[in-house]
Write a protein that holds these residues in place. Structure first.
Motif, PDB file in Angstrom:
ATOM      1  N   GLN A  90     -13.989  34.939 -14.627  1.00  0.00           N
ATOM      2  CA  GLN A  90     -14.105  35.389 -16.028  1.00  0.00           C
ATOM      3  C   GLN A  90     -14.243  36.912 -16.095  1.00  0.00           C
ATOM      4  O   GLN A  90     -13.698  37.558 -16.983  1.00  0.00           O
ATOM      5  CB  GLN A  90     -15.311  34.727 -16.682  1.00  0.00           C
ATOM      6  CG  GLN A  90     -15.229  33.202 -16.745  1.00  0.00           C
ATOM      7  CD  GLN A  90     -16.533  32.600 -17.236  1.00  0.00           C
ATOM      8  OE1 GLN A  90     -17.055  33.000 -18.280  1.00  0.00           O
ATOM      9  NE2 GLN A  90     -17.061  31.642 -16.481  1.00  0.00           N
ATOM     10  N   LEU A  91     -14.967  37.487 -15.157  1.00  0.00           N
ATOM     11  CA  LEU A  91     -15.135  38.936 -15.151  1.00  0.00           C
ATOM     12  C   LEU A  91     -13.822  39.635 -14.830  1.00  0.00           C
ATOM     13  O   LEU A  91     -13.536  40.719 -15.361  1.00  0.00           O
ATOM     14  CB  LEU A  91     -16.219  39.343 -14.143  1.00  0.00           C
ATOM     15  CG  LEU A  91     -17.650  38.983 -14.536  1.00  0.00           C
ATOM     16  CD1 LEU A  91     -18.617  39.301 -13.408  1.00  0.00           C
ATOM     17  CD2 LEU A  91     -18.065  39.743 -15.797  1.00  0.00           C
ATOM     18  N   VAL A  92     -12.990  39.048 -13.967  1.00  0.00           N
ATOM     19  CA  VAL A  92     -11.679  39.631 -13.671  1.00  0.00           C
ATOM     20  C   VAL A  92     -10.831  39.627 -14.938  1.00  0.00           C
ATOM     21  O   VAL A  92     -10.116  40.597 -15.232  1.00  0.00           O
ATOM     22  CB  VAL A  92     -10.978  38.854 -12.538  1.00  0.00           C
ATOM     23  CG1 VAL A  92      -9.543  39.351 -12.366  1.00  0.00           C
ATOM     24  CG2 VAL A  92     -11.739  39.011 -11.236  1.00  0.00           C
ATOM     25  N   GLU A  93     -10.914  38.546 -15.724  1.00  0.00           N
ATOM     26  CA  GLU A  93     -10.170  38.480 -16.992  1.00  0.00           C
ATOM     27  C   GLU A  93     -10.638  39.568 -17.954  1.00  0.00           C
ATOM     28  O   GLU A  93      -9.837  40.189 -18.662  1.00  0.00           O
ATOM     29  CB  GLU A  93     -10.337  37.097 -17.624  1.00  0.00           C
ATOM     30  CG  GLU A  93      -9.647  35.977 -16.843  1.00  0.00           C
ATOM     31  CD  GLU A  93      -9.920  34.614 -17.445  1.00  0.00           C
ATOM     32  OE1 GLU A  93     -10.561  34.563 -18.522  1.00  0.00           O
ATOM     33  OE2 GLU A  93      -9.508  33.610 -16.835  1.00  0.00           O
ATOM     34  N   ILE A  94     -11.959  39.815 -17.986  1.00  0.00           N
ATOM     35  CA  ILE A  94     -12.488  40.878 -18.847  1.00  0.00           C
ATOM     36  C   ILE A  94     -11.923  42.228 -18.412  1.00  0.00           C
ATOM     37  O   ILE A  94     -11.532  43.051 -19.241  1.00  0.00           O
ATOM     38  CB  ILE A  94     -14.031  40.890 -18.793  1.00  0.00           C
ATOM     39  CG1 ILE A  94     -14.584  39.626 -19.446  1.00  0.00           C
ATOM     40  CG2 ILE A  94     -14.588  42.136 -19.467  1.00  0.00           C
ATOM     41  CD1 ILE A  94     -16.085  39.470 -19.298  1.00  0.00           C
ATOM     42  N   LEU A  95     -11.864  42.452 -17.108  1.00  0.00           N
ATOM     43  CA  LEU A  95     -11.324  43.717 -16.593  1.00  0.00           C
ATOM     44  C   LEU A  95      -9.852  43.882 -16.942  1.00  0.00           C
ATOM     45  O   LEU A  95      -9.358  45.004 -17.104  1.00  0.00           O
ATOM     46  CB  LEU A  95     -11.496  43.787 -15.072  1.00  0.00           C
ATOM     47  CG  LEU A  95     -12.889  44.145 -14.558  1.00  0.00           C
ATOM     48  CD1 LEU A  95     -12.979  43.931 -13.060  1.00  0.00           C
ATOM     49  CD2 LEU A  95     -13.209  45.592 -14.894  1.00  0.00           C
TER      50      LEU A  95
END
Length: 873
Positions: A90-95
């Motif tokens: 999910q954090l990679v998607e935010i980035l």
């Protein structure tokens, strides 16, 4: 998750993968994207046993998009280091999103990890990584810009004449900055050519820029740890210390840059209109108030422990400093010849162009301009050429506003030319013809001819004293088998320099000259030997004022059976003779007895196994208060307060040898109840009577606090301290070591010796002779040939050398060159031979100090010189 075209990929979670400040920076500015190694996800999924939970975090609204992205990548990496794998995707998607909102919630964080997850710590580490990358990149740029300013200001470069003293008393980064600037100025005829401008903004460059290097290095070290570690308590405070130092350094750096810019505007830009326009543009930016406000607000945030606002303010402060430096670069560039690329006219407020001022002779102006280019330093010339190529971009000319904008872009770490500029500056510093001067290892130093003159004089005196007492010379290897040295120095053994394994032999550099002497005696089966040795020893110590890692010791030792206390007396007598003849000034020899110390510790109730370690503590009393030493003995070494206090009541005793000895031997003394202490007192009585008769006891102080930490001492111990103005610590020490030689597996051979810390004696002698003339050579005669006939000089000088006269030869047509050489080297006599002297068969004998000359027959010059030198000596 295919990588976007044109972007490099930063992969996290793989075996051996780690984040760097540079990779965080690239992700933050959009030059790289993040992926997670597939093995990391599967590995963490299979190992996770706790239930999942949600984690919400808020990105501060004052964060820039770059700061926000940096905070998320660090949060991602820290989660990967825990067991929360599902949340990472999910954090990679935010980035990957173009716009970052303020509030986020991620699912599937392991419940066990939830209490540890801390967005603030991750954000602090993320922005710190950007600061680390940008400050490290700025280090060389601020040096280059300041170098251009110094050239333009024709500044006094004497503050850059720094040398590493080798003893830790010089800031090594300041010395390194000064060395880099000398590379920039190599060949320059601009610096030092003005009115000796020595403004603080120039004089402070080595220290402030050196501090910036040190602070940047420290931040890099702290950031690297925080980027690749999990969530941990106290990490924010640890980083804040390095960030606080960065803020202070940036503030000083920026103010100094502003001051140099003001100097450039007031004194170095000749065109009034251009200077006025540039001044208006800089004033409109209100740079100094911005610096002061950002620094103050960062410190306020830190005091409130609002670490995210704190690091953001430093982020903004760094931006302002970069802006400040770009304006300094603009002013220096224009001052050094950049005016020519603005064309024949200057841009006015409305875009109109006005005629610049010129001289009456255009050819002369061009000649002057050409001369100005070639007299700059080779390094600054290269930098100016690089800047012109990048700023012009093929255009023939450009306006002032564009120049300022281009400089800001050139100095922007995100700009297309910044990396090229960093590479160019590094190339100038490292490959300039003069190159960087080689550096000495820490804790060592070179000695110039004047210093060597002092040393040779001292060595001559020392050798004569040693030989007077019947010693023979000995030399031992500079390194020994490691087993030879280990276990002989107590707690000091940790200071031994170990060498790499060579053919199965483990060796170490000698720590002193005593243990090698003992090894020599044991190995050769000697039972009686009186020797001296003057040689270098090595200690892996922290250099400080007067304390080095490589230094000379001068040792005198007795080995063998002699009359009781006779060798002990003689080494102390030798020591006083040495120091008296070296004429260093007032000193005192502190003296004690190891058996008296052991008896004292036994009386106080110290367990025997702790004698040596407590002696090591007592030995610190010359540098620390008893309360500090007591704390060490109680808290670190396990003594009771009562025992420590009793030790304190004894070690305060010091004074006249005979008087204190009488006090310690009086009836009822506790020392008489201990056999070791009583034996020591009896031996000291014999020693003190001998010293009294030899008339040197007035230099001796009986001091019960003297302990000497080395393990091998068994009897009398002593240490000499200088009582003059120079703070140099102990200048000599020694004692009896009856068991050391026997440690090498042979029979015991009693021994006693003294070691002179000659480096500290030299420091005193050099200080005393600072205002006196010191001759670096002993040359008595300068053979001066007025012409170019080397063979004539060789013939005449050889006659003098054969007569054992100290002579030098010089061949030059100008007599003043010869006289300057004689005066400069303080040579007392000159033998002058020119064409007229050759025709007449004479030479001129000149007394340099008296400025008188006499003609002497060519065949009688040796006899006449011998006569005069004998009269003068």
């Amino acid at each position: 998750m295919a990588a976007a075209a044109g972007k490099r990929t930063v992969t996290l979670g793989g075996k051996g993968s780690s984040l760097t400040s540079s990779s965080v920076f690239d992700v933050a500015i959009g030059l790289a994207r993040v992926t997670i190694d597939s093995s990391a996800l599967s590995r963490r999924s299979s190992s996770s046993t706790s239930s999942a939970a949600k984690f919400s975090f808020t990105i501060p609204d004052y964060f820039t998009a770059k700061e926000a992205r940096a905070s998320v990548i660090i949060l991602l990496n820290k989660l990967l280091l825990s067991s929360s794998s599902a949340a990472c995707a999910q954090l990679v998607e935010i980035l990957d999103q173009n716009v970052l909102g303020l509030d986020y919630t991620i699912d599937n964080v392991a419940s066990d990890d939830l209490a540890m997850v801390d967005y603030s710590a991750a954000a602090l580490a993320g922005v710190s990584a950007i600061l680390d990358h940008r400050s490290s990149a700025l280090v060389s740029i601020v040096d280059a810009v300041a170098a251009l300013s110094c050239e333009a200001l024709r500044a006094d470069m004497s503050p850059f004449n720094l040398m590493d003293s080798g003893d830790g008393s010089t800031a090594k980064d300041a010395v390194a900055v000064a060395a880099d600037f000398k590379v920039f100025f190599n060949g320059s005829k601009l610096v030092n050519s003005g009115k000796k401008l020595s403004d603080d903004s120039v004089a402070d460059i080595p220290s402030l820029h050196g501090d910036f290097r040190d602070v940047s290095r420290s931040l890099h070290s702290r950031a690297r740890v925080q980027l690749n570690s999990g969530f941990g308590a106290g990490s924010s405070k640890v980083l804040s210390m390095a960030l606080g130092n960065l803020a202070s350094s940036l503030s000083y750096l920026g103010i100094n840059s502003i001051r140099r810019t003001d100097l450039l505007l007031s004194s170095s830009i000749s065109d009034v209109e251009l200077c006025s326009r540039l001044s208006e543009m800089i004033a409109a930016k209100s740079l100094r108030p911005a610096l002061e406000e950002l620094y103050a607000s960062s410190q306020t945030a830190r005091l409130k422990e609002d670490y995210l606002l704190f690091v953001h303010k430093i982020y903004e402060l760094l931006d302002v400093v970069r802006n400040v430096v770009s304006w300094e670069a603009t002013a220096a560039f224009i001052s050094l010849g950049g005016t020519e690329i603005f064309g024949d006219r200057l841009q006015g407020d409305n875009g109109s162009l006005s005629e610049p001022k010129t001289g009456d002779n255009p050819k002369a102006d061009k000649k002057s301009e050409k001369k100005k280019k070639v007299v700059m330093g080779k390094g600054t010339i290269g930098l100016m050429q690089f800047i012109k190529e990048r700023l012009l971009g093929g255009a023939a000319k450009f306006d002032l506003e564009k120049c300022a904008q281009d400089f800001r872009s050139l100095l922007d770490a995100e700009g297309p030319c910044f990396d090229d500029l960093v590479v160019k500056v590094k190339e100038i510093v490292e490959t300039n013809e003069s190159r960087r001067l080689p550096k000495l290892p820490k804790g060592t130093r070179d000695f110039a001819k004047e210093q060597m003159a002092v040393r040779e004089k001292a060595f001559t005196i020392i050798t004569e004293v040693f030989k007077r007492h019947g010693a023979t010379a000995l030399d031992t290897p500079v390194f020994e088998m490691r087993e030879t040295l280990m276990g002989k120095y107590g707690e000091d053994s940790k200071l031994i320099y170990d060498l790499a394994d060579q053919g199965g032999e483990l060796c170490s550099l000698r720590y002193d000259l005593t243990v090698p002497f003992a090894r020599y005696v044991a190995m050769n089966g000697l039972t009686s030997f009186k020797r001296y040795q003057i040689a270098k020893v090595y200690r892996r110590d922290n250099p400080s004022k007067g304390r080095y890692r490589e230094f000379y010791q001068c040792d005198f030792d007795f080995a063998g059976q002699f009359e009781k206390m006779l060798p002990d007396f003689e080494v102390i007598k030798i020591l006083t003779e040495l120091l008296d003849e070296l004429a260093i000034g007032d000193y005192e020899v502190k003296l004690n007895h190891r058996k008296l110390l052991d008896g004292m510790l036994a009386i106080c109730g110290v367990p025997q196994e702790k004698f040596r370690t407590i002696c090591s503590s007592i030995d610190k009393l010359d540098k620390q208060t008893f309360e500090q030493v007591k704390k060490e003995m109680v808290e670190e070494k396990g003594l009771t307060e009562e025992t420590a206090n009793k030790i304190g009541s004894f070690v305060k005793n010091r004074g006249s040898p005979m008087e204190l000895l009488s006090k310690l031997k009086q009836e009822g003394s506790e020392f008489l109840s201990n056999s070791e202490a009583e034996l020591a007192l009896n031996e000291l009585e014999i020693l003190f009577k001998a010293l009294l008769k030899s008339k040197c006891i007035n230099k001796v102080v009986f001091d019960l606090s003297l302990a000497r930490g080395l393990d091998y001492y068994t009897g009398v111990i002593f240490e000499t301290v200088f009582k003059g103005g120079a703070q140099v610590g102990s200048i000599a020490a020694g004692g009896r070591y009856d068991n050391l030689i026997g440690m090498f597996g042979t029979k015991q051979v009693p021994a006693v010796g003294v070691s002179l810390g000659i480096e500290r004696v030299f420091a005193i002698m050099e200080q005393l002779q600072k205002d006196q003339e010191i001759r670096a050579t002993e040359t008595q005669v300068l053979v001066s040939i007025l012409g170019d006939d080397i063979s004539l000089g060789a013939e005449l000088a050889s006659e003098l050398w054969d007569a054992k006269l100290k002579a030098e030869v010089m061949v030059n047509k100008r007599v003043i060159k010869h006289i300057d050489r004689a005066r400069g080297s303080k040579i007392p006599y000159m033998v002058i031979v020119g064409d007229q002297e050759l025709i007449k068969g004479v030479v001129k004998l000149k007394d340099v100090a008296a400025a008188t000359e006499d003609e002497v027959p060519r065949t009688g010059i040796v006899t006449e010189l011998q006569r005069r030198l004998n009269i003068s000596t």
